[in-house]
Design an enzyme around this catalytic site. Sequence first.
Site, PDB file in Angstrom:
ATOM      1  N   LYS A  84       0.826  -1.226   0.000  1.00 25.36           N
ATOM      2  CA  LYS A  84       0.000   0.000   0.000  1.00 25.36           C
ATOM      3  C   LYS A  84       0.855   1.268   0.000  1.00 25.36           C
ATOM      4  O   LYS A  84       0.590   2.180  -0.759  1.00 25.36           O
ATOM      5  CB  LYS A  84      -0.884   0.065   1.259  1.00 25.36           C
ATOM      6  N   ARG A 124      -9.534   1.604   8.889  1.00 26.98           N
ATOM      7  CA  ARG A 124      -9.172   0.221   9.203  1.00 26.98           C
ATOM      8  C   ARG A 124     -10.264  -0.469   9.998  1.00 26.98           C
ATOM      9  O   ARG A 124     -10.130  -1.656  10.303  1.00 26.98           O
ATOM     10  CB  ARG A 124      -7.911   0.216  10.036  1.00 26.98           C
ATOM     11  N   ARG A 151      11.597  -6.080   5.132  1.00 29.23           N
ATOM     12  CA  ARG A 151      11.433  -4.652   4.892  1.00 29.23           C
ATOM     13  C   ARG A 151      12.315  -3.823   5.830  1.00 29.23           C
ATOM     14  O   ARG A 151      12.487  -4.170   6.996  1.00 29.23           O
ATOM     15  CB  ARG A 151       9.960  -4.285   5.117  1.00 29.23           C
ATOM     16  N   ARG A 187      11.087  -1.970  11.247  1.00 25.90           N
ATOM     17  CA  ARG A 187      10.025  -1.389  12.074  1.00 25.90           C
ATOM     18  C   ARG A 187       9.756  -2.317  13.248  1.00 25.90           C
ATOM     19  O   ARG A 187       9.722  -3.534  13.074  1.00 25.90           O
ATOM     20  CB  ARG A 187       8.759  -1.230  11.228  1.00 25.90           C
ATOM     21  N   ARG A 230      -0.880  -8.495  13.377  1.00 29.80           N
ATOM     22  CA  ARG A 230      -1.457  -7.485  12.478  1.00 29.80           C
ATOM     23  C   ARG A 230      -2.353  -8.142  11.420  1.00 29.80           C
ATOM     24  O   ARG A 230      -3.387  -7.595  11.048  1.00 29.80           O
ATOM     25  CB  ARG A 230      -0.334  -6.675  11.825  1.00 29.80           C
TER      26      ARG A 230
HETATM   27  P1  AMP Z   1       0.739   1.061   8.931  1.00 31.49           P
HETATM   28  O1  AMP Z   1       1.988   1.822   8.707  1.00 31.49           O
HETATM   29  O2  AMP Z   1      -0.414   1.575   8.126  1.00 31.49           O
HETATM   30  O3  AMP Z   1       0.923  -0.434   8.798  1.00 31.49           O
HETATM   31  O4  AMP Z   1       0.311   1.316  10.473  1.00 31.49           O
HETATM   32  C1  AMP Z   1       1.170   0.945  11.527  1.00 31.49           C
HETATM   33  C2  AMP Z   1       0.379   0.861  12.820  1.00 31.49           C
HETATM   34  O5  AMP Z   1      -0.190   2.147  13.131  1.00 31.49           O
HETATM   35  C3  AMP Z   1      -0.802  -0.097  12.818  1.00 31.49           C
HETATM   36  O6  AMP Z   1      -0.419  -1.440  13.061  1.00 31.49           O
HETATM   37  C4  AMP Z   1      -1.664   0.487  13.936  1.00 31.49           C
HETATM   38  O7  AMP Z   1      -1.126   0.179  15.219  1.00 31.49           O
HETATM   39  C5  AMP Z   1      -1.482   1.978  13.713  1.00 31.49           C
HETATM   40  N1  AMP Z   1      -2.486   2.523  12.757  1.00 31.49           N
HETATM   41  C6  AMP Z   1      -2.252   3.082  11.533  1.00 31.49           C
HETATM   42  N2  AMP Z   1      -3.390   3.460  10.946  1.00 31.49           N
HETATM   43  C7  AMP Z   1      -4.385   3.130  11.821  1.00 31.49           C
HETATM   44  C8  AMP Z   1      -5.797   3.244  11.788  1.00 31.49           C
HETATM   45  N3  AMP Z   1      -6.444   3.773  10.723  1.00 31.49           N
HETATM   46  N4  AMP Z   1      -6.500   2.801  12.858  1.00 31.49           N
HETATM   47  C9  AMP Z   1      -5.877   2.276  13.938  1.00 31.49           C
HETATM   48  N5  AMP Z   1      -4.556   2.131  14.028  1.00 31.49           N
HETATM   49  C10 AMP Z   1      -3.803   2.551  12.984  1.00 31.49           C
END
Ligand code: AMP
Length: 218
Positions: A13, A88, A127, A160, A171
């Site tokens: 994404k 989400r 990654r 990360r 996740r």
């Molecule tokens: P990402 O980089 O999009 O994979 O997001 C990393 C982490 O940030 C996720 O595993 C959640 O802990 C938090 N996070 C990001 N976007 C959201 C969202 N829309 N709702 C809830 N938690 C989020």
Amino acid sequence: MRLVLLGPPGSGKGTQAEMIAAKLGIPRVSTGDILRDAVSRNTALGAKARSYMDQGRLVPDEIMIGIIEERLNQPDCANGYILDGFPRTLGQAIALDEMLAKKMAPIDLAMLIDVSDETVVRRLTQRRICPRCHALYNLQTEPPKRDEICDKCGTELVLRSDDQESTVRTRLRVYRSDTLAVIQYYDSRGILKKVDGEGGKDTVFGSIVNELEGVGQK
Ligand code: AMP
């Protein structure tokens, strides 16, 4: 164009959102980046979000909805944007629609990037991310020129904290339990498109562009 990009963690994404943003000249809005930035700057938001993120769990809806509302009200989002990582949960999707209904600027399209669990685990554990400029690398398929150093800003790359295999599996569980409902929601509204995310980034981008052109022709 107001676009939502959906898919499990590791579906590409972030990479695809960057490529679409460059092509369409609209910003990529990544809630994960906003949160990581807050964590690295030790803000009040960062302090609240950190433990959820480290465990691979979702930050509560009320926090996320506030963040996205503030971000979408910035002038650079006036002509469209690509949402990467939001919504989400069904609650976030409904709140987003209510927010956008007031502006009479609804989401045009939700694009799902489909990949298998095995691909997700393989990609995420390989990654690396630049903690400074957020550039992404993959040690196998897209390594930096110098060992684990960001090509763009020279900062040392990191894994990360939520890309450890056990956290990746959490996740994926969260994705199934909470985010599949978001996909069904957009599908029931007739604005969901799906692309195969198993290929290389240019192949996936080609599929996305095809779908976007279809929307433009409607
Ligand atoms: P990402 O980089 O999009 O994979 O997001 C990393 C982490 O940030 C996720 O595993 C959640 O802990 C938090 N996070 C990001 N976007 C959201 C969202 N829309 N709702 C809830 N938690 C989020």
